[in-house]
Design an enzyme around this catalytic site. Structure first.
Site, PDB file in Angstrom:
ATOM      1  N   ARG A 164       0.839  -1.223   0.000  1.00 44.80           N
ATOM      2  CA  ARG A 164       0.000   0.000   0.000  1.00 44.80           C
ATOM      3  C   ARG A 164       0.866   1.262   0.000  1.00 44.80           C
ATOM      4  NH1 ARG A 164      -3.072  -3.699  -0.596  1.00 44.80           N
ATOM      5  NH2 ARG A 164      -5.171  -3.898   0.252  1.00 44.80           N
ATOM      6  N   SER A 246     -10.285  -0.583   3.545  1.00 42.94           N
ATOM      7  CA  SER A 246      -9.531  -0.808   4.785  1.00 42.94           C
ATOM      8  C   SER A 246      -8.999   0.527   5.290  1.00 42.94           C
ATOM      9  CB  SER A 246      -8.334  -1.712   4.533  1.00 42.94           C
ATOM     10  OG  SER A 246      -8.748  -2.948   4.030  1.00 42.94           O
ATOM     11  N   GLU A 342      -4.445   3.908   6.299  1.00 44.08           N
ATOM     12  CA  GLU A 342      -4.191   3.767   4.861  1.00 44.08           C
ATOM     13  C   GLU A 342      -4.597   5.037   4.091  1.00 44.08           C
ATOM     14  OE1 GLU A 342      -5.351   1.253   1.337  1.00 44.08           O
ATOM     15  OE2 GLU A 342      -5.708  -0.100   3.011  1.00 44.08           O
TER      16      GLU A 342
HETATM   17  N1  EPU Z   1     -10.741 -10.520  10.824  1.00 42.54           N
HETATM   18  C1  EPU Z   1     -11.446 -10.573  11.998  1.00 42.54           C
HETATM   19  N2  EPU Z   1     -12.375  -9.608  12.251  1.00 42.54           N
HETATM   20  C2  EPU Z   1     -12.633  -8.625  11.381  1.00 42.54           C
HETATM   21  C3  EPU Z   1     -11.934  -8.565  10.159  1.00 42.54           C
HETATM   22  C4  EPU Z   1     -10.964  -9.519   9.894  1.00 42.54           C
HETATM   23  O1  EPU Z   1     -11.240 -11.451  12.822  1.00 42.54           O
HETATM   24  O2  EPU Z   1     -13.494  -7.801  11.676  1.00 42.54           O
HETATM   25  C5  EPU Z   1      -9.723 -11.538  10.536  1.00 42.54           C
HETATM   26  C6  EPU Z   1     -10.319 -12.749   9.857  1.00 42.54           C
HETATM   27  O3  EPU Z   1      -9.884 -13.892  10.547  1.00 42.54           O
HETATM   28  C7  EPU Z   1      -9.703 -12.769   8.476  1.00 42.54           C
HETATM   29  C8  EPU Z   1      -8.470 -11.911   8.602  1.00 42.54           C
HETATM   30  O4  EPU Z   1      -8.721 -11.008   9.696  1.00 42.54           O
HETATM   31  O5  EPU Z   1      -9.367 -14.071   8.104  1.00 42.54           O
HETATM   32  C9  EPU Z   1      -8.172 -11.117   7.339  1.00 42.54           C
HETATM   33  O6  EPU Z   1      -9.372 -10.435   6.930  1.00 42.54           O
HETATM   34  P1  EPU Z   1      -9.742 -10.251   5.379  1.00 42.54           P
HETATM   35  O7  EPU Z   1      -9.589 -11.528   4.682  1.00 42.54           O
HETATM   36  O8  EPU Z   1     -11.053  -9.546   5.309  1.00 42.54           O
HETATM   37  O9  EPU Z   1      -8.585  -9.326   4.824  1.00 42.54           O
HETATM   38  P2  EPU Z   1      -7.899  -8.049   5.467  1.00 42.54           P
HETATM   39  O10 EPU Z   1      -6.496  -8.397   5.824  1.00 42.54           O
HETATM   40  O11 EPU Z   1      -8.737  -7.479   6.534  1.00 42.54           O
HETATM   41  C10 EPU Z   1      -6.858  -7.184   3.225  1.00 42.54           C
HETATM   42  C11 EPU Z   1      -6.787  -5.880   2.473  1.00 42.54           C
HETATM   43  C12 EPU Z   1      -8.095  -5.656   1.699  1.00 42.54           C
HETATM   44  C13 EPU Z   1      -8.267  -6.788   0.720  1.00 42.54           C
HETATM   45  C14 EPU Z   1      -8.310  -8.121   1.509  1.00 42.54           C
HETATM   46  C15 EPU Z   1      -8.312  -9.290   0.568  1.00 42.54           C
HETATM   47  C16 EPU Z   1      -5.323  -4.418   3.720  1.00 42.54           C
HETATM   48  C17 EPU Z   1      -5.211  -3.236   4.621  1.00 42.54           C
HETATM   49  N3  EPU Z   1      -6.562  -4.790   3.392  1.00 42.54           N
HETATM   50  O12 EPU Z   1      -7.879  -7.056   4.205  1.00 42.54           O
HETATM   51  O13 EPU Z   1      -7.943  -4.458   0.954  1.00 42.54           O
HETATM   52  O14 EPU Z   1      -9.477  -6.651  -0.009  1.00 42.54           O
HETATM   53  O15 EPU Z   1      -7.110  -8.250   2.323  1.00 42.54           O
HETATM   54  O16 EPU Z   1      -7.064  -9.441  -0.037  1.00 42.54           O
HETATM   55  O17 EPU Z   1      -4.305  -4.980   3.332  1.00 42.54           O
HETATM   56  C18 EPU Z   1      -8.335  -2.107   1.022  1.00 42.54           C
HETATM   57  O18 EPU Z   1      -7.113  -1.960   1.040  1.00 42.54           O
HETATM   58  O19 EPU Z   1      -9.113  -1.123   1.032  1.00 42.54           O
HETATM   59  C19 EPU Z   1      -8.887  -3.453   1.041  1.00 42.54           C
HETATM   60  C20 EPU Z   1     -10.202  -3.670   1.140  1.00 42.54           C
END
Ligand code: EPU
Length: 346
Positions: A164, A246, A342
């Site tokens: 990012r 995010s 971000e």
């Molecule tokens: N989780 C929780 N509670 C929550 C949210 C997440 O426990 O409320 C845990 C879950 O266990 C999940 C893990 O966190 O398995 C990861 O969550 P998720 O798969 O939703 O992905 P993320 O790491 O929260 C990142 C990117 C997203 C992107 C997704 C999919 C960043 C900051 N965010 O989110 O990007 O869509 O992976 O690749 O790296 C964005 O940047 O705006 C964005 C949406």
């Protein structure tokens, strides 16, 4: 070039925050940008380049000249035995371009479907999702130096991509003179879509879709449909509920720090990175602090994904920033980890 005064910005930021631009200019071409830079009223003034407004928090009326990038166009530049090189204007909607490439037989961007914003914003924060980052599909970009009017082209190395992150997020002083924040306006981006196409998996939600559908060798269009379905289920549609995706980056820690945290928090969600560091799920950290669904004023933590802050209607940028700070404090107090926002606060 179209110049307007006192322009409402609510429709131009995905948080839907109410604010005005004192002066807003729309640029539809490289010539338009040169006209702005030569305009006696505008030349030399501080400028803020606005793309899709999907990664900003506006905290008041914007005093710098807002330059809204509306450079359009899409084309296959060339096809080689190893790749399709596709170019899009910075003002094109990101998701429309992903869909267009797929419909025209140039797969490779499907994991990045439905990311809000414009093509011009995609290299700025090196957008990424479901195992693919823009830098994995990037060829080069064209930009114009807002101080000199000089047009230039950057390749991937020159963009300084990170998680990012890119040179466009840093002021010149921060990168030994190489930062381009508020200094460059991206006009066109070229993507390198490798041949033969190969699906990118490994991401739990996508693997689940494969087994649910009983498909082990999906087409790019199937991956595209799955990514759209996953995002629709997890993330709020900014046209309905204002948000900037995010709100925090997923923090990385050393393996030692991670072992220490796991001893205290055995359920913490973490991923081992290729460089030996460990990435923690910021959404999990925020969720564990009990923030899901909580609000400050009209800004709230989305109930289905704690990493996303939303505008419940009428939120100010100040409320969003106050909520973000309260989250950072509680995550720091419980885990000793500093979350980094971000979006850009304007
Ligand atoms: N989780 C929780 N509670 C929550 C949210 C997440 O426990 O409320 C845990 C879950 O266990 C999940 C893990 O966190 O398995 C990861 O969550 P998720 O798969 O939703 O992905 P993320 O790491 O929260 C990142 C990117 C997203 C992107 C997704 C999919 C960043 C900051 N965010 O989110 O990007 O869509 O992976 O690749 O790296 C964005 O940047 O705006 C964005 C949406």
């Amino acid at each position: 070039m179209i110049k307007e005064q006192n322009v409402p910005l609510q429709a131009y930021n995905s948080f839907g925050i109410v604010a005005k631009a004192h002066t807003l200019v729309r640029v539809g071409s490289e010539d338009d940008v040169q006209q702005v830079l030569a305009d006696p009223q505008l030349a030399g003034q501080p400028m803020f380049v606005l793309g899709g407004g999907s990664n900003i928090v506006i905290t008041g009326d914007v005093k710098p000249v807002v330059v809204k990038v509306e450079v359009m166009g899409r084309r296959l530049v060339k096809e080689t035995p190893r790749a399709w090189i596709v170019e899009a204007g910075a003002g094109e909607n990101w998701h429309d371009i992903v869909a267009w490439t797929l419909h025209n037989g140039f797969p490779g961007l499907e994991n990045l479907a439905m990311i809000p914003g414009t093509v011009g914003g995609s290299p700025v924060q090196n957008i990424g999702a479901y195992g693919v980052e823009l830098q994995d599909r990037f060829d080069s970009l064209d930009a114009i130096d807002l101080t000199t009017g000089r047009a230039f082209t950057l390749d991937a190395a020159q963009c300084g991509f990170g998680y990012r992150d890119s040179v466009f997020k840093h002021p010149a002083a921060a990168l030994g003179g190489l930062g381009l924040k508020d200094k460059a306006l991206i006009t066109r981006v070229r993507f390198c879509l490798p041949k033969p196409w190969k699906a990118v998996f490994g991401y739990a939600d996508l693997e689940r879709k494969m087994s649910e559908n009983g498909i082990s060798a999906p087409t790019a269009m199937q991956v595209f449909d799955w990514v759209c379905a996953i995002r629709t289920a997890k993330l709020p549609d900014p046209r309905v509920i204002g948000n900037a995706g995010s709100f925090f980056k997923n923090p990385t820690v050393s393996p030692e720090q991670c072992t220490d945290i796991i001893a205290r928090e055995p359920n913490i969600v973490h991923y081992n990175m290729a460089d030996g560091s460990v990435k923690l799920a910021a959404g999990w950290l925020i969720d564990a602090c009990g923030w899901k669904g909580k609000s400050i004023g009209n800004a709230a933590v989305y109930e289905r994904q704690a990493l996303v802050l939303v505008n419940c209607g009428g939120a100010t940028g100040g409320e969003v920033v106050t909520l973000a700070k309260a989250i950072q404090t509680s995550v720091y107090e419980r885990f000793g980890i500093r979350l980094e926002p971000e979006p850009v606060v304007v």
